[in-house]
Design an enzyme around this catalytic site. Structure first.
Site, PDB file in Angstrom:
ATOM      1  CG  HIS A 101       1.892  -4.479  -3.105  1.00  0.00           C
ATOM      2  ND1 HIS A 101       0.956  -5.152  -2.361  1.00  0.00           N
ATOM      3  CD2 HIS A 101       1.781  -3.169  -2.764  1.00  0.00           C
ATOM      4  CE1 HIS A 101       0.292  -4.289  -1.613  1.00  0.00           C
ATOM      5  NE2 HIS A 101       0.773  -3.084  -1.838  1.00  0.00           N
ATOM      6  CG  ASP A 123       4.370   2.534  -1.953  1.00  0.00           C
ATOM      7  OD1 ASP A 123       3.574   3.360  -1.493  1.00  0.00           O
ATOM      8  OD2 ASP A 123       4.312   1.323  -1.685  1.00  0.00           O
TER       9      ASP A 123
END
Length: 440
Positions: A316, A374
């Protein structure tokens, strides 16, 4: 020029020195509740004749906010001081929405009133159906969302005065209430199915799934496991500090644009594959891999800096540790797959195998490239039956409460001014105009 930190232990001053002239300037240092202090450069140009240069604003604090705190190094995400894992496991989306908007968890009476206000606004104006008829059936759902949400300002003139606290509140309630209805209408439109009206006897997540998957010919039976997973996805995506779309909403709002236009601008920013399209990219990556036996091959490609392949859904931009939202959603992911009895979907089987191998691979573990939110949300949404083009729409649905809270906080800030970033100009210096007949 050189920087010399002469701040004391309470972090109150920062000295900036010009090596050529010997001049120095004292800049205030501001402390937040958590996280690093910031150097206040608002008077920098007036004092020094210089701007700061920070492409993408990765080292610039653009505002003060009391809503969300992130510590990427430690993997911490808090809303108004509450840890995201605790909220996701003990709360629900309506309660989190109240928390983001008003600053504290509601009492039972406050919760009941807020839930009633949201349910009261779930219907949309019937003429909005004409908006949908103007789009092609194969239009991207995010294109429809941008247009329809922006168009709400043409229907709700009674809540466009941003300086009226009551009208700001009504706009916030309308946005949070209507975006699930509009998102579901967008989904139904793409399928050629009739729109399904909201039911106020259902919870927020339950009602959304009902509007997406029920049909007039059959009775809809809510699935509590799917409802819980959907509610968690909404909570985990509700706000994430000053990301690209939130910053877009704030910048749009700083011009005193109406809230519906501001949220539409956030949706447009979220549409980008580097932002809200990441969970869709996970599924596309799995399609590219093709089969479980090719996973080791693609993991080696991901390790090769010269190979353009990237492992989507791992790591991330902010979190340098495990994404705190991912650990919560991982649990829901496995619950959903087990409940639906999905054992023969090659794509989902491949996702689970990729997760297992990557979590055991020294290369990814050392670099803390863990599955992020995600990765799991894409798998859950596919298992539920959503097509990949709807993934970002669901992200926008959840994030609307964060955008609205951030917009509301900004409007209520006494020092509000229109946003105006500066630049480092690198184009031609002044030059004379030459007649077209005399140009080479």
């Amino acid at each position: 020029m050189s920087d010399k930190d002469t701040s004391n232990q309470t972090g109150k001053t920062f000295t900036l020195t010009n090596d050529q002239t010997g001049e120095s300037w004292q800049l205030p240092v501001l402390d937040g509740t958590c996280g690093p202090s910031v150097i206040d450069v608002r008077k920098l140009y007036a004092q020094t004749g210089h701007f700061t240069f920070d492409p993408s604003f990765t080292s610039t604090g653009s505002c003060k906010s009391r809503i969300t705190y992130i510590d990427g190094e430690e993997g911490i995400l808090m809303h108004r001081g509450y840890d995201i894992a605790e909220l996701a496991s003990k709360s629900n989306f309506i309660e989190v929405a109240y928390l983001l908007l008003y600053g504290d968890l509601p009492s039972q009476s406050e919760y009941n009133e807020f839930e009633h206000n949201i349910k009261y606004h779930t219907m949309v104006h019937e003429q909005l159906i004409n908006f949908f008829k103007g789009f092609r059936r194969d239009a991207h759902p995010m294109a429809i969302m941008c247009g329809v949400i922006g168009g709400l300002s043409a229907f709700y003139h009674d809540s466009l005065d941003i300086w009226d606290p009551r009208q700001r509140e009504i706009s916030a309630h309308r946005l949070i209430a209507k975006i699930p209805t509009i998102a579901a209408m967008t989904y139904k439109y793409s399928l050629g199915q009739p729109f399904v009206y909201p039911r106020n006897d259902m919870s927020y997540a339950e009602n959304f799934l009902h509007m997406c998957f029920s049909v007039p010919a059959e009775e809809y039976k809510p699935n509590p496991i799917l409802t819980k997973a959907m509610d968690r996805i909404f909570i985990l995506h509700a706000d994430h500090e000053q990301n690209a779309s939130t910053s877009t909403v704030r910048l749009s709002g700083s011009s005193q644009a109406n809230p519906f236009a501001c949220i539409a601008s956030g949706i447009a920013s979220l549409w980008g594959p580097s932002h809200g399209g990441a969970n869709q990219a996970v599924l596309e990556m799995l399609h590219e891999i093709g089969s479980k036996d090719r996973i080791p091959e693609f993991l080696e490609k991901a390790k090769d800096k010269n190979d353009p392949f990237r492992l989507m859904g791992f790591g991330h931009r902010v979190y340098k540790n495990y994404d705190p939202r991912a650990s919560v959603l991982k649990e829901s992911c496995h619950e959903v797959l087990e409940d639906l009895g999905i054992t023969d979907d090659p794509l989902l089987e491949m996702a689970m195998e990729l997760e297992r191998i990557a979590l055991e691979d020294e290369y990814f573990v050392e670099r803390k490239l863990f599955p992020n939110v995600d990765f799991y949300s894409g798998i859950i949404l596919k298992a539920m039956g959503f097509n990949t083009e709807m993934f970002t729409v669901l992200f926008a649905l959840a994030r609307t409460v964060g955008w609205t809270s951030q917009w509301k906080e900004m409007i209520e800030e006494p020092s509000l001014r229109i946003g105006r970033p500066r630049q480092l100009y690198t184009g031609p210096a002044k030059r004379p105009y030459v007649s077209i007949n005399d140009r080479d």
